[in-house]
Design a protein around this motif. Sequence first.
Motif, mmCIF file in Angstrom:
data_model
loop_
_atom_site.group_PDB
_atom_site.id
_atom_site.type_symbol
_atom_site.label_atom_id
_atom_site.label_comp_id
_atom_site.label_asym_id
_atom_site.label_seq_id
_atom_site.Cartn_x
_atom_site.Cartn_y
_atom_site.Cartn_z
ATOM 1 N N ASP A 126 1.627 -25.553 -38.764
ATOM 2 C CA ASP A 126 1.729 -24.220 -38.169
ATOM 3 C C ASP A 126 3.099 -23.632 -38.469
ATOM 4 O O ASP A 126 4.111 -24.334 -38.410
ATOM 5 N N ARG A 128 5.686 -20.817 -37.165
ATOM 6 C CA ARG A 128 5.954 -20.059 -35.936
ATOM 7 C C ARG A 128 7.291 -19.336 -36.020
ATOM 8 O O ARG A 128 8.216 -19.804 -36.675
ATOM 9 N N ASP A 129 7.372 -18.210 -35.308
ATOM 10 C CA ASP A 129 8.649 -17.511 -35.228
ATOM 11 C C ASP A 129 9.519 -18.220 -34.187
ATOM 12 O O ASP A 129 9.082 -19.185 -33.541
ATOM 13 N N GLY A 132 8.173 -18.927 -30.812
ATOM 14 C CA GLY A 132 7.037 -19.827 -30.703
ATOM 15 C C GLY A 132 5.695 -19.189 -31.017
ATOM 16 O O GLY A 132 4.657 -19.827 -30.901
ATOM 17 N N ASN A 133 5.686 -17.920 -31.420
ATOM 18 C CA ASN A 133 4.443 -17.235 -31.751
ATOM 19 C C ASN A 133 3.903 -17.738 -33.086
ATOM 20 O O ASN A 133 4.646 -17.840 -34.061
ATOM 21 N N LEU A 134 2.619 -18.036 -33.132
ATOM 22 C CA LEU A 134 1.980 -18.514 -34.349
ATOM 23 C C LEU A 134 1.878 -17.384 -35.365
ATOM 24 O O LEU A 134 1.314 -16.333 -35.084
ATOM 25 N N THR A 137 -1.019 -20.635 -40.461
ATOM 26 C CA THR A 137 -1.313 -22.066 -40.449
ATOM 27 C C THR A 137 -1.927 -22.433 -41.789
ATOM 28 O O THR A 137 -2.570 -21.597 -42.427
ATOM 29 N N THR A 167 8.360 -24.786 -38.483
ATOM 30 C CA THR A 167 7.088 -25.434 -38.774
ATOM 31 C C THR A 167 6.847 -26.553 -37.765
ATOM 32 O O THR A 167 7.797 -27.193 -37.301
#
Length: 175
Positions: A126, A128-129, A132-134, A137, A167
């Motif tokens: 994954d 992520r910024d 923590g936002n996805l 993926t 990541t």
Amino acid sequence: MRGNGVRGPVRLILAAAAVAALAASLTACSDDSSPSDTASRAASAASRAASAASRAASAATQAGDALASATAEAGRRFDEFKDGADAKSEVKLDGTASPDSDGRATARVTASNPTDSARSYVVQVDFRDKSGNLLDTTVVTLNDVAANASKDATARSNRALTGDVDTTVARAVRH
């Protein structure tokens, strides 16, 4: 969602409507130009703001669609390995992704095989910024990792990502 629960593209559309309303109210107060000149400029500004809001909403929709597609593909890939063992603890990542020449985020994936025979790994990575936002993926396959050895591969995002990208190993299976 944060704050009042209104997402970014919707905020832009609401801002464009506010600009148009403000411009319309200014036409009655203007001493420098005729009301029709001021109204024309205000309408043009409102149109540009609405167009920008529309483009932002379209980009957000496309990014959401791409993420949904990538997530679904990851699920399909893992469905192929029903008899695999959970191997998340045997896989490590560099952590922060770096962009390649196309702007896609990349990270080194290392699978360490603790068994006494060669194994293959399927790893979901994954992107992520910093909040923590996805963002994206992808799935990486490391075939034939030798017994009691490690093997590296590169995880690459499906699209260009901007800013600092971290990541994480979402899941990993050894088979």
